[in-house]
Design an enzyme around this catalytic site. Structure first.
Site, PDB file in Angstrom:
ATOM      1  N   ARG A 173       0.864  -1.173   0.000  1.00  0.00           N
ATOM      2  CA  ARG A 173       0.000   0.000   0.000  1.00  0.00           C
ATOM      3  C   ARG A 173       0.904   1.228   0.000  1.00  0.00           C
ATOM      4  O   ARG A 173       2.073   1.154   0.344  1.00  0.00           O
ATOM      5  CB  ARG A 173      -0.918   0.013   1.229  1.00  0.00           C
ATOM      6  CG  ARG A 173      -0.187   0.134   2.545  1.00  0.00           C
ATOM      7  CD  ARG A 173      -1.123   0.072   3.734  1.00  0.00           C
ATOM      8  NE  ARG A 173      -0.405   0.278   4.995  1.00  0.00           N
ATOM      9  CZ  ARG A 173      -0.172   1.449   5.548  1.00  0.00           C
ATOM     10  NH1 ARG A 173      -0.613   2.546   4.951  1.00  0.00           N
ATOM     11  NH2 ARG A 173       0.493   1.563   6.682  1.00  0.00           N
ATOM     12  N   ARG A 177      -2.238  10.979   2.363  1.00  0.00           N
ATOM     13  CA  ARG A 177      -2.967  11.799   3.328  1.00  0.00           C
ATOM     14  C   ARG A 177      -3.586  12.994   2.614  1.00  0.00           C
ATOM     15  O   ARG A 177      -2.886  13.731   1.923  1.00  0.00           O
ATOM     16  CB  ARG A 177      -2.021  12.304   4.419  1.00  0.00           C
ATOM     17  CG  ARG A 177      -1.415  11.219   5.269  1.00  0.00           C
ATOM     18  CD  ARG A 177      -0.495  11.839   6.286  1.00  0.00           C
ATOM     19  NE  ARG A 177       0.234  10.808   7.028  1.00  0.00           N
ATOM     20  CZ  ARG A 177       1.314  11.040   7.767  1.00  0.00           C
ATOM     21  NH1 ARG A 177       1.777  12.278   7.869  1.00  0.00           N
ATOM     22  NH2 ARG A 177       1.918  10.063   8.406  1.00  0.00           N
ATOM     23  N   ARG A 250      20.390  -6.579   0.398  1.00  0.00           N
ATOM     24  CA  ARG A 250      20.893  -5.367  -0.227  1.00  0.00           C
ATOM     25  C   ARG A 250      21.780  -4.662   0.792  1.00  0.00           C
ATOM     26  O   ARG A 250      21.537  -4.738   2.002  1.00  0.00           O
ATOM     27  CB  ARG A 250      19.758  -4.433  -0.640  1.00  0.00           C
ATOM     28  CG  ARG A 250      19.022  -4.894  -1.882  1.00  0.00           C
ATOM     29  CD  ARG A 250      19.842  -4.752  -3.146  1.00  0.00           C
ATOM     30  NE  ARG A 250      19.949  -3.344  -3.575  1.00  0.00           N
ATOM     31  CZ  ARG A 250      20.760  -2.916  -4.515  1.00  0.00           C
ATOM     32  NH1 ARG A 250      21.589  -3.776  -5.112  1.00  0.00           N
ATOM     33  NH2 ARG A 250      20.799  -1.642  -4.857  1.00  0.00           N
ATOM     34  N   ARG A 281      19.567   9.377  -0.686  1.00  0.00           N
ATOM     35  CA  ARG A 281      19.223  10.502   0.179  1.00  0.00           C
ATOM     36  C   ARG A 281      20.484  11.132   0.753  1.00  0.00           C
ATOM     37  O   ARG A 281      21.556  10.520   0.756  1.00  0.00           O
ATOM     38  CB  ARG A 281      18.296  10.065   1.316  1.00  0.00           C
ATOM     39  CG  ARG A 281      18.815   8.953   2.205  1.00  0.00           C
ATOM     40  CD  ARG A 281      17.754   8.580   3.241  1.00  0.00           C
ATOM     41  NE  ARG A 281      18.165   7.473   4.096  1.00  0.00           N
ATOM     42  CZ  ARG A 281      17.467   7.020   5.124  1.00  0.00           C
ATOM     43  NH1 ARG A 281      16.312   7.583   5.439  1.00  0.00           N
ATOM     44  NH2 ARG A 281      17.896   6.016   5.852  1.00  0.00           N
ATOM     45  N   GLU A 301      23.844   8.469   0.975  1.00  0.00           N
ATOM     46  CA  GLU A 301      23.551   7.045   1.156  1.00  0.00           C
ATOM     47  C   GLU A 301      23.383   6.378  -0.207  1.00  0.00           C
ATOM     48  O   GLU A 301      22.496   6.736  -0.975  1.00  0.00           O
ATOM     49  CB  GLU A 301      22.276   6.901   1.997  1.00  0.00           C
ATOM     50  CG  GLU A 301      21.956   5.505   2.443  1.00  0.00           C
ATOM     51  CD  GLU A 301      20.795   5.490   3.424  1.00  0.00           C
ATOM     52  OE1 GLU A 301      19.790   4.811   3.134  1.00  0.00           O
ATOM     53  OE2 GLU A 301      20.889   6.154   4.486  1.00  0.00           O
ATOM     54  N   TYR A 349      13.487  -7.226   8.253  1.00  0.00           N
ATOM     55  CA  TYR A 349      13.810  -5.822   8.460  1.00  0.00           C
ATOM     56  C   TYR A 349      12.993  -5.342   9.655  1.00  0.00           C
ATOM     57  O   TYR A 349      11.770  -5.454   9.673  1.00  0.00           O
ATOM     58  CB  TYR A 349      13.485  -4.976   7.235  1.00  0.00           C
ATOM     59  CG  TYR A 349      13.752  -3.512   7.492  1.00  0.00           C
ATOM     60  CD1 TYR A 349      15.048  -3.010   7.459  1.00  0.00           C
ATOM     61  CD2 TYR A 349      12.719  -2.645   7.819  1.00  0.00           C
ATOM     62  CE1 TYR A 349      15.314  -1.686   7.730  1.00  0.00           C
ATOM     63  CE2 TYR A 349      12.969  -1.314   8.088  1.00  0.00           C
ATOM     64  CZ  TYR A 349      14.259  -0.842   8.041  1.00  0.00           C
ATOM     65  OH  TYR A 349      14.520   0.475   8.321  1.00  0.00           O
ATOM     66  N   ASP A 351      12.149  -2.190  12.523  1.00  0.00           N
ATOM     67  CA  ASP A 351      12.330  -0.871  13.113  1.00  0.00           C
ATOM     68  C   ASP A 351      12.868  -1.078  14.525  1.00  0.00           C
ATOM     69  O   ASP A 351      12.754  -2.167  15.104  1.00  0.00           O
ATOM     70  CB  ASP A 351      11.005  -0.116  13.164  1.00  0.00           C
ATOM     71  CG  ASP A 351      10.567   0.370  11.785  1.00  0.00           C
ATOM     72  OD1 ASP A 351      11.441   0.694  10.970  1.00  0.00           O
ATOM     73  OD2 ASP A 351       9.344   0.409  11.531  1.00  0.00           O
TER      74      ASP A 351
END
Length: 377
Positions: A173, A177, A250, A281, A301, A349, A351
């Site tokens: 998804r 907003r 990666r 970035r 990066e 991965y 957080d």
């Protein structure tokens, strides 16, 4: 014969550090070893000219879990930093995440209704009903303008492949907003440790013995014989000598630069979304802590193909790798004296709040095992 330590913890990242802290609270003796020259894993910061530089990319803590938020704040106070990145596409700046500011910058629309009509018209033009790749998936969700300017190049750099060759599931998804809100995360709690992440990991590791520049695999039998239990946070395929083959990732490469100016880009994170720019970035670290130092430090990066000599950042969770990991996971479940945790050992991965939550859960299960029902035989 009692061994010297209760726990050998391989890796001093967040999972290993949290486990060590909680085990130490329970009166256990922990030895952490890490092949790097510093503790803290990927959240490690180096202080350069008074600026806490995130050596392994931007780490912004965010969570909806009040218990996790209170837990980390019990070690170090977090500031009020709110992640509001920008995107640079061919010199034009756009707000992220996709919100009314972004839509005004793209099309000049000022109301949610106008923005919805514009997006829907582009989705209808794409005429995609069954997306077969990432490009088709994105077009079916947000239309051509957002995809071409803000998704396509960035994603292709990140994964090293054209969007038409990437599976659709990578983008399940795309949050949109229809408010003027540049807060990237929806989480209730978010911030950066005041003074950097080292304050958090140093506090977690207090009371544990830590040995750096130490590779577990160079003398595995020696380290295993020092403790009753191993907590392993490294590559699970390496732990089993690549019995079924190597898992794929990666990688990233970082270029840090000290600049003799007070403020380089005016924002902590700016993404570069065109394919022709090799980095994804630029991070300006002082803005994470509202710094006013006379100099600044920026980091470019660069996504890269992974080889065993490089750091593994993002697991490639395609069918082949997931099936491979499932075999290693099954092996791990047969070993009572090894606890596997962290992103490399679980091939996920994470957080930061998820790593901490997983470590606390592992501690709870390990030190408070469920009561087994008595046999009726």
């Amino acid at each position: 014969m009692r061994k010297e330590y209760d726990y050998l913890i391989v890796g001093s990242g967040l999972f290993g550090s949290v486990f060590a802290h909680e085990a130490t609270k329970c009166g256990k003796k922990c030895l952490l070893i890490d092949k790097r020259s510093h503790p803290g894993g990927n959240v490690f910061c180096e202080n350069i000219d008074g600026i806490n530089v995130h050596q392994y990319g931007a780490h912004i803590f965010h969570t909806n879990d009040k218990q996790i938020w209170d837990y980390v704040n019990s070690f170090v106070e977090f500031n009020r930093y709110t992640n509001s990145p920008m995107a640079n596409y061919k010199g034009q700046l756009y707000n992220l995440p996709f919100n009314m500011n972004t839509f005004y910058q793209l099309w000049g629309v000022k109301t949610p209704e106008e923005a919805k009509e514009k997006i829907q018209s582009q989705i209808d033009q794409a005429q995609i009903t069954a997306p077969s790749n990432l490009q088709e998936q994105a077009l079916s969700l947000v239309g051509s303008d957002i995809f071409e300017k803000l998704i396509k190049g960035y994603t292709e750099k990140q994964w090293g492949r054209p969007a038409t060759e990437l599976p659709a599931f990578i983008i399940k998804r795309l949050p949109i907003r229809f408010t003027y809100d540049n807060n990237y995360f929806n989480d209730k709690y978010q911030g950066i440790p005041i003074g950097g992440y080292n304050k958090l990991t140093d506090a977690l590791l207090e009371g544990s013995e830590v040995r750096l520049d130490t590779d577990y695999f160079q003398d595995r039998n020696h380290w295993d014989n020092l403790a009753d239990q191993v907590v392993f946070t490294g590559h699970i395929d390496q732990f089993y000598d690549y019995r079924f083959g190597r898992l794929e990732y990666r990688s990233l490469r970082f270029e840090h630069q000290v600049m003799d100016q007070e403020n380089h880009q005016g924002n902590a994170v700016i993404n570069y979304t065109e394919r022709e720019v090799p980095y994804t970035r630029i991070i300006e670290h002082k803005h994470f802590e509202f710094g006013t130092q006379p100099k600044t430090v920026v980091t470019k990066e660069f996504p890269e193909d992974w080889t065993p000599e490089k750091e593994a950042y993002y697991p490639i969770n395609d069918q082949r790798n997931n099936e491979l990991f499932a075999k290693y996971k099954s092996l791990g479940q047969t070993q009572d004296n090894v606890i596997f945790g962290g992103r490399l050992a679980t091939y996920q991965y994470y957080d930061m709040h998820q790593v901490i939550g997983a470590a606390l859960k592992a501690v709870n299960v390990h030190f408070n095992p469920p009561i087994q029902p008595k046999s009726t035989i």
